[in-house]
Scaffold this motif. Structure first.
Motif, PDB file in Angstrom:
ATOM      1  N   ILE A  87       0.864  -1.179   0.000  1.00  0.00           N
ATOM      2  CA  ILE A  87       0.000   0.000   0.000  1.00  0.00           C
ATOM      3  C   ILE A  87       0.901   1.230   0.000  1.00  0.00           C
ATOM      4  N   ALA A  88       0.971   1.872  -1.164  1.00  0.00           N
ATOM      5  CA  ALA A  88       1.974   2.918  -1.348  1.00  0.00           C
ATOM      6  C   ALA A  88       1.400   4.298  -1.035  1.00  0.00           C
ATOM      7  N   GLY A  89       1.452   4.665   0.255  1.00  0.00           N
ATOM      8  CA  GLY A  89       1.019   5.998   0.680  1.00  0.00           C
ATOM      9  C   GLY A  89       2.048   7.059   0.310  1.00  0.00           C
ATOM     10  N   PRO A  90       3.330   6.892   0.772  1.00  0.00           N
ATOM     11  CA  PRO A  90       4.312   7.971   0.582  1.00  0.00           C
ATOM     12  C   PRO A  90       4.489   8.378  -0.874  1.00  0.00           C
ATOM     13  N   THR A  91       4.470   7.419  -1.813  1.00  0.00           N
ATOM     14  CA  THR A  91       4.694   7.778  -3.221  1.00  0.00           C
ATOM     15  C   THR A  91       3.395   7.908  -4.001  1.00  0.00           C
ATOM     16  N   GLY A  92       2.244   7.623  -3.345  1.00  0.00           N
ATOM     17  CA  GLY A  92       0.952   7.993  -3.914  1.00  0.00           C
ATOM     18  C   GLY A  92       0.271   7.017  -4.864  1.00  0.00           C
ATOM     19  N   GLU A  93       0.866   5.834  -5.090  1.00  0.00           N
ATOM     20  CA  GLU A  93       0.184   4.885  -5.983  1.00  0.00           C
ATOM     21  C   GLU A  93      -1.017   4.252  -5.302  1.00  0.00           C
ATOM     22  N   GLY A  94      -1.098   4.376  -3.971  1.00  0.00           N
ATOM     23  CA  GLY A  94      -2.218   3.781  -3.228  1.00  0.00           C
ATOM     24  C   GLY A  94      -2.089   2.271  -3.208  1.00  0.00           C
ATOM     25  N   LEU A  95      -3.225   1.588  -3.402  1.00  0.00           N
ATOM     26  CA  LEU A  95      -3.186   0.121  -3.383  1.00  0.00           C
ATOM     27  C   LEU A  95      -2.601  -0.354  -4.709  1.00  0.00           C
ATOM     28  N   THR A  96      -1.365  -0.819  -4.660  1.00  0.00           N
ATOM     29  CA  THR A  96      -0.678  -1.152  -5.908  1.00  0.00           C
ATOM     30  C   THR A  96      -1.298  -2.375  -6.577  1.00  0.00           C
ATOM     31  N   ALA A  97      -1.231  -2.373  -7.914  1.00  0.00           N
ATOM     32  CA  ALA A  97      -1.663  -3.514  -8.730  1.00  0.00           C
ATOM     33  C   ALA A  97      -0.905  -3.397 -10.047  1.00  0.00           C
ATOM     34  N   ALA A  98      -1.212  -4.290 -10.987  1.00  0.00           N
ATOM     35  CA  ALA A  98      -0.446  -4.335 -12.247  1.00  0.00           C
ATOM     36  C   ALA A  98      -0.208  -2.949 -12.852  1.00  0.00           C
ATOM     37  N   HIS A  99      -1.244  -2.094 -12.856  1.00  0.00           N
ATOM     38  CA  HIS A  99      -1.082  -0.785 -13.506  1.00  0.00           C
ATOM     39  C   HIS A  99       0.020   0.049 -12.850  1.00  0.00           C
ATOM     40  N   SER A 100       0.245  -0.162 -11.537  1.00  0.00           N
ATOM     41  CA  SER A 100       1.267   0.627 -10.832  1.00  0.00           C
ATOM     42  C   SER A 100       2.667   0.288 -11.338  1.00  0.00           C
ATOM     43  N   PHE A 101       2.804  -0.899 -11.928  1.00  0.00           N
ATOM     44  CA  PHE A 101       4.137  -1.351 -12.349  1.00  0.00           C
ATOM     45  C   PHE A 101       4.328  -1.205 -13.858  1.00  0.00           C
ATOM     46  N   THR A 102       3.632  -0.235 -14.434  1.00  0.00           N
ATOM     47  CA  THR A 102       3.770  -0.007 -15.875  1.00  0.00           C
ATOM     48  C   THR A 102       4.059   1.459 -16.140  1.00  0.00           C
ATOM     49  N   ARG A 103       4.575   1.719 -17.325  1.00  0.00           N
ATOM     50  CA  ARG A 103       4.780   3.104 -17.759  1.00  0.00           C
ATOM     51  C   ARG A 103       3.943   3.352 -19.005  1.00  0.00           C
ATOM     52  N   GLN A 104       3.397   4.552 -19.061  1.00  0.00           N
ATOM     53  CA  GLN A 104       2.535   4.868 -20.196  1.00  0.00           C
ATOM     54  C   GLN A 104       3.358   5.200 -21.422  1.00  0.00           C
ATOM     55  N   ARG A 105       2.907   4.696 -22.576  1.00  0.00           N
ATOM     56  CA  ARG A 105       3.556   5.053 -23.845  1.00  0.00           C
ATOM     57  C   ARG A 105       2.484   5.511 -24.825  1.00  0.00           C
ATOM     58  N   ARG A 106       2.759   6.572 -25.523  1.00  0.00           N
ATOM     59  CA  ARG A 106       1.788   7.134 -26.464  1.00  0.00           C
ATOM     60  C   ARG A 106       2.232   6.854 -27.902  1.00  0.00           C
ATOM     61  N   CYS A 107       1.296   6.425 -28.712  1.00  0.00           N
ATOM     62  CA  CYS A 107       1.589   6.114 -30.097  1.00  0.00           C
ATOM     63  C   CYS A 107       0.589   6.901 -30.959  1.00  0.00           C
ATOM     64  N   VAL A 108       1.094   7.767 -31.810  1.00  0.00           N
ATOM     65  CA  VAL A 108       0.226   8.720 -32.521  1.00  0.00           C
ATOM     66  C   VAL A 108       0.165   8.402 -34.009  1.00  0.00           C
ATOM     67  N   MET A 109      -1.053   8.322 -34.544  1.00  0.00           N
ATOM     68  CA  MET A 109      -1.244   8.132 -35.988  1.00  0.00           C
ATOM     69  C   MET A 109      -2.003   9.359 -36.495  1.00  0.00           C
ATOM     70  N   VAL A 110      -1.397  10.101 -37.381  1.00  0.00           N
ATOM     71  CA  VAL A 110      -2.057  11.326 -37.855  1.00  0.00           C
ATOM     72  C   VAL A 110      -2.810  11.027 -39.156  1.00  0.00           C
ATOM     73  N   ASP A 111      -4.040  11.520 -39.199  1.00  0.00           N
ATOM     74  CA  ASP A 111      -4.897  11.415 -40.393  1.00  0.00           C
ATOM     75  C   ASP A 111      -5.246   9.987 -40.797  1.00  0.00           C
ATOM     76  N   GLY A 112      -5.129   9.061 -39.911  1.00  0.00           N
ATOM     77  CA  GLY A 112      -5.475   7.706 -40.323  1.00  0.00           C
ATOM     78  C   GLY A 112      -6.103   6.944 -39.181  1.00  0.00           C
ATOM     79  N   LEU A 113      -6.734   5.796 -39.479  1.00  0.00           N
ATOM     80  CA  LEU A 113      -7.340   4.900 -38.501  1.00  0.00           C
ATOM     81  C   LEU A 113      -8.424   5.570 -37.659  1.00  0.00           C
ATOM     82  N   HIS A 114      -8.903   6.698 -38.156  1.00  0.00           N
ATOM     83  CA  HIS A 114      -9.960   7.413 -37.455  1.00  0.00           C
ATOM     84  C   HIS A 114     -11.161   7.281 -38.384  1.00  0.00           C
ATOM     85  N   ILE A 115     -12.162   6.472 -37.980  1.00  0.00           N
ATOM     86  CA  ILE A 115     -13.102   5.962 -38.983  1.00  0.00           C
ATOM     87  C   ILE A 115     -14.443   6.679 -39.047  1.00  0.00           C
ATOM     88  N   VAL A 116     -14.631   7.736 -38.263  1.00  0.00           N
ATOM     89  CA  VAL A 116     -15.940   8.421 -38.377  1.00  0.00           C
ATOM     90  C   VAL A 116     -15.753   9.865 -38.849  1.00  0.00           C
TER      91      VAL A 116
END
Ligand code: NAD
Length: 463
Positions: free
Chosen positions: A434-463
């Motif tokens: 239970i990570a109070g000091p660093t703020g993750e709270g009740l840790t679970a799989a998501h706490s042990f991952t890093r976010q990555r962004r993948c951008v596609m411009v002008d494509g794969l947007h179907i509406v």
């Protein structure tokens, strides 16, 4: 050549001292004699694991859950035998909770943004090899809980367990490796060392192989981790107060508090560690706690118990480690009382060391307060700003809200035993980090991952 009996005895003793017994070095999978070897092996395994699908991760996790359930009793017994702390029946429940309610890959929720400019995907990627330091109070539970979450996130793990609980922790490391192999995974995806020390801990923290650190323990280890210069999750100490006001169902509050505060002899960091009761119901509450199985001590008995459970130096009290997690009956025996009560209760002032020190013993001080405002002030002070856990029994919405706002803890349980906060009889998943000091709270799989962004411009947007 004449050898007398004494010489023979000396020779036998010296040979025995040099022989590695199975107890010293059990052939646990994933457990290495040196941290250097453990790091090298886990790094190799992580590279293989990178190509595993989410489905394969889930197969591994499912096998870990299965083995944890079938070997829960063995680990519970080993934990009590090795550390001399806690209760086998309660430790079995803790293992069942970890197996059944620690989230797996379903906890990883990618997100997406679409619009005129195309599509952007945000995915949750592994950190890599995670270094984890685990406590003596939940040794195998923490190893299994961390491993499920970290493997679900696509990581590998190297543990530096508490030296006083390393056989139990390493049994769990072995169990996880057996599960991984049975599910067709790579060997040494989760590793540890046979004799963890501060040196092995430092080597782990400094190694470039380790990309993230997680520590579950007291203030010392969290501080060390946070000065490592790496991404770190710190799950630190608590001293959870419980308040009972005049609107509570007193009999239920008493039963819940006795159940929570005596669970595994009060080892869990979330367990009720001191109680503030509004004067008008305090006597009723104490009588109901006695009915619920607590033993009330008074006067000189309290003073004697302070001398047993705590060490005093220059007016400051700290825990006597010999007594952490021992059965209430053992303390009572020292007081000349023969009882198998699960919890000892006593009335004290708010500044009494039984209130202020995080004892991790089945001893609960009850402090009388005039009203809810005094209860909240004194409970917040006793929690020492850890912002870990706090509990309350009340039917007054304002009182519930005001205490939650004032104490600012990661876990706040209303009208239930403290363990409802980690999914035992309460909604929500389980964690033992239970990570109070660093703020993750009740840790679970998501706490042990890093976010990555993948951008596609002008494509794969179907509406
Ligand atoms: P501890 O702090 O003695 O040990 C925890 C771990 O840290 C062990 O592996 C120990 O070897 C290591 N360690 C200690 N000092 C260190 C340092 N300076 N550098 C590197 N490593 C160090 O804790 P414990 O007695 O095993 O466990 C009880 C404590 O842990 C309590 O304070 C309890 O509240 C806390 N705890 C917190 C959580 C949580 O989720 N927040 C969970 C369980 C226990």
């Amino acid at each position: 050549m004449n050898i007398d009996e004494r010489q023979i005895a000396e020779i036998v003793k010296s040979v025995l001292n040099n022989v590695k017994t199975t107890e010293d070095a059990p052939s646990y999978k994933g457990v290495f004699d040196s941290m250097t070897d453990a790091l090298e092996a886990v790094n190799k395994a992580y590279k293989l694991y990178r190509s595993y699908s989410i489905e394969q991760r889930e197969q591994i996790i499912s096998k870990i859950r299965q083995l944890t359930l079938s070997e829960a009793e063995e680990m519970a017994k080993l934990g009590v035998a090795e550390t001399g702390m806690g209760r086998v029946t309660d430790k079995i429940i803790k293992h069942q909770l970890v197996a059944n309610k620690t989230p797996g890959t379903e906890d990883l929720k990618p997100s997406v943004v679409t619009g005129d400019d195309g599509l952007t995907l945000i995915e949750m990627a592994p950190y890599g090899v995670i270094g984890s330091i685990t406590p003596s109070t939940n040794p195998s539970e923490t190893v299994i809980c961390n491993s499920i979450g970290m493997l679900a996130g696509g990581n590998a793990v190297v543990f530096n367990p508490h030296p006083n609980a390393c056989k139990t922790a390493n049994y769990a490391v072995d169990l996880i490796n057996r599960a991984i192999l049975e599910a067709g995974g790579p060997e040494n995806l989760v590793v540890s060392v046979s004799k963890p020390t501060m040196d092995t801990s430092n080597e782990m923290m400094k190694s470039p192989i380790v990309r993230m650190l997680v520590a579950t323990g007291g203030p010392g280890v969290v501080k060390t981790l946070l000065s490592s210069g790496k991404k770190a999750i710190g799950a630190g100490a608590g001293n959870p107060p419980v308040i009972v006001d005049e609107t509570a169902d007193i009999k239920k509050a008493a039963r819940d508090i006795v159940a929570g505060a005596s669970f595994d002899n009060n080892l869990p960091c979330i367990a009720e560690k001191e109680c503030f009761a509004v004067d008008s119901i305090a006597s009723d509450l104490i009588a109901s706690m006695q009915e619920a199985g607590a033993y009330l001590i008074k006067g000189e008995q309290i003073d004697k118990l302070v001398k047993i459970a705590l060490i005093e130096k220059d007016g400051k009290y700290s825990i006597n480690k010999k007594w952490v997690g021992k059965d209430a009956g053992k303390f009572l025996k020292e007081l000349g009382i023969n009882s198998d009560a699960r919890l000892i209760i006593c009335e004290t002032e708010a500044l009494h060391p039984f209130v202020q020190v995080e004892m991790m013993m089945p001893i609960l001080a009850v402090v009388r307060v005039s009203d809810i405002d005094e209860a909240i002030d004194k409970a917040v002070a006793a929690e020492h700003g850890n912002r870990h856990s706090a509990h309350i029994h009340s039917k007054n919405i304002d009182n519930l809200t005001n205490f939650a706002r004032a104490v600012e803890t990661t876990i706040f349980v209303k009208n239930a035993p403290s363990y409802a906060g980690i999914g035992a009889g309460g909604e929500g998943y389980t964690t033992f980090t239970i990570a109070g000091p660093t703020g993750e709270g009740l840790t679970a799989a998501h706490s042990f991952t890093r976010q990555r962004r993948c951008v596609m411009v002008d494509g794969l947007h179907i509406v």
